[in-house]
Design a protein around this motif. Structure first.
Motif, PDB file in Angstrom:
ATOM      1  N   GLN A 160     -33.571 -17.670 -22.195  1.00 16.29           N
ATOM      2  CA  GLN A 160     -33.615 -17.355 -20.766  1.00 16.29           C
ATOM      3  C   GLN A 160     -32.211 -17.098 -20.234  1.00 16.29           C
ATOM      4  N   ASP A 161     -32.112 -16.187 -19.271  1.00 18.95           N
ATOM      5  CA  ASP A 161     -30.846 -16.067 -18.559  1.00 18.95           C
ATOM      6  C   ASP A 161     -30.668 -17.315 -17.699  1.00 18.95           C
ATOM      7  N   ARG A 162     -29.451 -17.527 -17.223  1.00 16.25           N
ATOM      8  CA  ARG A 162     -29.140 -18.793 -16.553  1.00 16.25           C
ATOM      9  C   ARG A 162     -30.052 -19.052 -15.349  1.00 16.25           C
ATOM     10  N   ALA A 163     -30.275 -17.996 -14.536  1.00 13.37           N
ATOM     11  CA  ALA A 163     -31.072 -18.190 -13.314  1.00 13.37           C
ATOM     12  C   ALA A 163     -32.526 -18.505 -13.657  1.00 13.37           C
ATOM     13  N   THR A 164     -33.106 -17.731 -14.599  1.00 10.72           N
ATOM     14  CA  THR A 164     -34.503 -17.962 -14.958  1.00 10.72           C
ATOM     15  C   THR A 164     -34.661 -19.322 -15.627  1.00 10.72           C
ATOM     16  N   GLY A 165     -33.737 -19.622 -16.550  1.00 15.06           N
ATOM     17  CA  GLY A 165     -33.782 -20.928 -17.230  1.00 15.06           C
ATOM     18  C   GLY A 165     -33.703 -22.072 -16.237  1.00 15.06           C
ATOM     19  N   GLY A 166     -32.839 -21.901 -15.234  1.00 23.25           N
ATOM     20  CA  GLY A 166     -32.710 -22.931 -14.206  1.00 23.25           C
ATOM     21  C   GLY A 166     -33.999 -23.110 -13.425  1.00 23.25           C
ATOM     22  N   SER A 178     -28.284 -28.151 -19.415  1.00 28.20           N
ATOM     23  CA  SER A 178     -29.689 -28.557 -19.375  1.00 28.20           C
ATOM     24  C   SER A 178     -29.819 -30.039 -19.729  1.00 28.20           C
ATOM     25  N   ALA A 179     -29.081 -30.461 -20.759  1.00 26.11           N
ATOM     26  CA  ALA A 179     -29.145 -31.874 -21.168  1.00 26.11           C
ATOM     27  C   ALA A 179     -28.719 -32.782 -20.015  1.00 26.11           C
ATOM     28  N   ALA A 180     -27.738 -32.318 -19.254  1.00 25.40           N
ATOM     29  CA  ALA A 180     -27.214 -33.151 -18.171  1.00 25.40           C
ATOM     30  C   ALA A 180     -28.237 -33.375 -17.064  1.00 25.40           C
ATOM     31  N   ARG A 181     -29.229 -32.504 -16.983  1.00 27.03           N
ATOM     32  CA  ARG A 181     -30.243 -32.664 -15.929  1.00 27.03           C
ATOM     33  C   ARG A 181     -31.340 -33.649 -16.329  1.00 27.03           C
ATOM     34  N   MET A 182     -31.378 -34.039 -17.596  1.00 30.81           N
ATOM     35  CA  MET A 182     -32.351 -35.034 -18.044  1.00 30.81           C
ATOM     36  C   MET A 182     -31.786 -36.434 -17.760  1.00 30.81           C
ATOM     37  N   GLN A 183     -32.667 -37.438 -17.826  1.00 28.75           N
ATOM     38  CA  GLN A 183     -32.195 -38.784 -17.489  1.00 28.75           C
ATOM     39  C   GLN A 183     -31.316 -39.381 -18.581  1.00 28.75           C
ATOM     40  N   ARG A 184     -31.531 -38.908 -19.827  1.00 26.92           N
ATOM     41  CA  ARG A 184     -30.873 -39.552 -20.960  1.00 26.92           C
ATOM     42  C   ARG A 184     -30.743 -38.530 -22.074  1.00 26.92           C
ATOM     43  N   THR A 185     -29.672 -38.622 -22.834  1.00 21.91           N
ATOM     44  CA  THR A 185     -29.503 -37.760 -24.002  1.00 21.91           C
ATOM     45  C   THR A 185     -29.510 -38.626 -25.257  1.00 21.91           C
ATOM     46  N   VAL A 186     -30.298 -38.205 -26.237  1.00 21.23           N
ATOM     47  CA  VAL A 186     -30.376 -38.908 -27.512  1.00 21.23           C
ATOM     48  C   VAL A 186     -29.869 -37.974 -28.592  1.00 21.23           C
ATOM     49  N   SER A 241     -41.002  -9.416 -23.253  1.00 21.99           N
ATOM     50  CA  SER A 241     -39.678  -9.725 -23.793  1.00 21.99           C
ATOM     51  C   SER A 241     -39.712 -11.116 -24.423  1.00 21.99           C
ATOM     52  N   VAL A 242     -38.699 -11.432 -25.232  1.00 15.70           N
ATOM     53  CA  VAL A 242     -38.669 -12.724 -25.925  1.00 15.70           C
ATOM     54  C   VAL A 242     -38.652 -13.882 -24.910  1.00 15.70           C
ATOM     55  N   GLY A 243     -37.847 -13.724 -23.873  1.00 13.65           N
ATOM     56  CA  GLY A 243     -37.790 -14.776 -22.854  1.00 13.65           C
ATOM     57  C   GLY A 243     -39.122 -14.928 -22.131  1.00 13.65           C
ATOM     58  N   GLN A 244     -39.844 -13.817 -21.929  1.00 17.27           N
ATOM     59  CA  GLN A 244     -41.172 -13.895 -21.288  1.00 17.27           C
ATOM     60  C   GLN A 244     -42.169 -14.597 -22.201  1.00 17.27           C
ATOM     61  N   VAL A 245     -42.128 -14.279 -23.503  1.00 16.19           N
ATOM     62  CA  VAL A 245     -43.017 -14.950 -24.463  1.00 16.19           C
ATOM     63  C   VAL A 245     -42.756 -16.457 -24.437  1.00 16.19           C
ATOM     64  N   GLN A 246     -41.493 -16.813 -24.385  1.00 15.88           N
ATOM     65  CA  GLN A 246     -41.122 -18.223 -24.351  1.00 15.88           C
ATOM     66  C   GLN A 246     -41.706 -18.905 -23.109  1.00 15.88           C
ATOM     67  N   ARG A 247     -41.691 -18.202 -21.985  1.00 10.31           N
ATOM     68  CA  ARG A 247     -42.253 -18.804 -20.762  1.00 10.31           C
ATOM     69  C   ARG A 247     -43.774 -18.911 -20.836  1.00 10.31           C
TER      70      ARG A 247
END
Ligand SMILES: Nc1ncnc2c1ncn2[C@@H]1O[C@H](COP(=O)(O)OP(=O)(O)OP(=O)(O)O)[C@@H](O)[C@H]1O
Ligand SMILES: [Mg+2]
Length: 224
Positions: A172-178, A204-212, A143-149
């Motif tokens: 990715q679905d929310r759980a897999t992406g998480g 996802s951005a919020a989990r990084m230390q900084r957003t640019v 699947s596309v999400g599997q290829v991405q992983r």
């Protein structure tokens, strides 16, 4: 780890030119995890490709993992990428005739990760992103999400100091992406890795230390 100064990249388009990316100033410290945001067409992919050494800017200074990439030729930039950088392409860029495991191992072949334990490392990474039972599937059988992983595993197999990811969780679905983001951030934290991740997802951005925001990097007179 990353230092950019007055970088510009344009493309010739018919008689004119399109300014694809302009960065007045950007610094990212070793071990930092940065979310790169900006509207579609603002130059995020172009910037990641400049950081990876795939594209050379028309002007400006690009220092990445201690090397001035703007001063290196293509072969030297390719070597530098193989040793120090893992890149997840927005379009994945897996090789179609090869299986998931082989695609990840090809990443090791072009880097410093080729060695006795490359296969174990590749298998372990694929298992960690939930593909332990898909090792021998070709991209067309995933699947596309599997290829991405798989593409994420290929970028990580050399244990690079700098991880560049172009919307790595977009399919990715929310759980897999998480789970994949958990893995990336754990690897980054434990190994002191630097991560620059393009994302349109505020969570996802919020989990990084900084957003640019790319729009804020252009500086005076540099609006594309
Ligand atoms: N090969 C090319 N020739 C001409 N123009 C290009 C080329 N590649 C990109 N561009 C232009 O450069 C700009 C920046 O493109 P880029 O792919 O970096 O945007 P992006 O921020 O990654 O967008 P998205 O969020 O849609 O992925 C765009 O306006 C695009 O049309
Ligand atoms: Mg893009």
């Amino acid at each position: 780890m990353i230092r950019l100064r007055d970088v510009r990249k344009s493309y010739r388009q018919g008689a004119g030119e399109v300014l694809a990316c302009a960065v007045h100033h950007l610094e990212v410290q070793q071990g930092e995890q940065v979310a790169l945001v900006g509207r579609s067409g603002s130059g995020k992919t172009t910037l990641l490709h400049i950081l990876a050494g795939i594209l050379r800017p028309d002007a400006g200074e690009v220092e990445v993992v201690g090397q001035r990439l703007d001063r290196l030729g293509e072969a030297a930039r390719d070597r530098h990428r193989g040793r120090h950088v893992g890149l997840v392409y927005q379009t994945f860029n897996l090789l179609q005739p090869f299986t998931a495991l082989e695609n990840v191992l090809l990443g090791a072949l072009f880097g410093r990760g080729a060695g006795g334990d490359a296969k174990h490392r590749a298998e372990a990474l694929l298992a960690q992103v939930g593909l332990g039972d898909r090792l021998h599937h070709r991209p067309s059988e995933l699947s596309v999400g599997q290829v991405q992983r798989v593409a994420i595993c290929r970028a990580l197999v050399n244990d690079p100091e700098l991880i560049l990811m172009d919307e790595p969780l977009g399919n990715q679905d929310r759980a897999t992406g998480g789970q994949v983001l958990d893995l990336l951030l754990r690897l980054a934290h434990d190994g002191g890795k630097t991560v620059v991740m393009v994302t349109h997802d505020p969570a996802s951005a919020a989990r990084m230390q900084r957003t640019v925001d790319l729009a804020t990097l252009r500086g005076p007179g540099g609006a594309p």
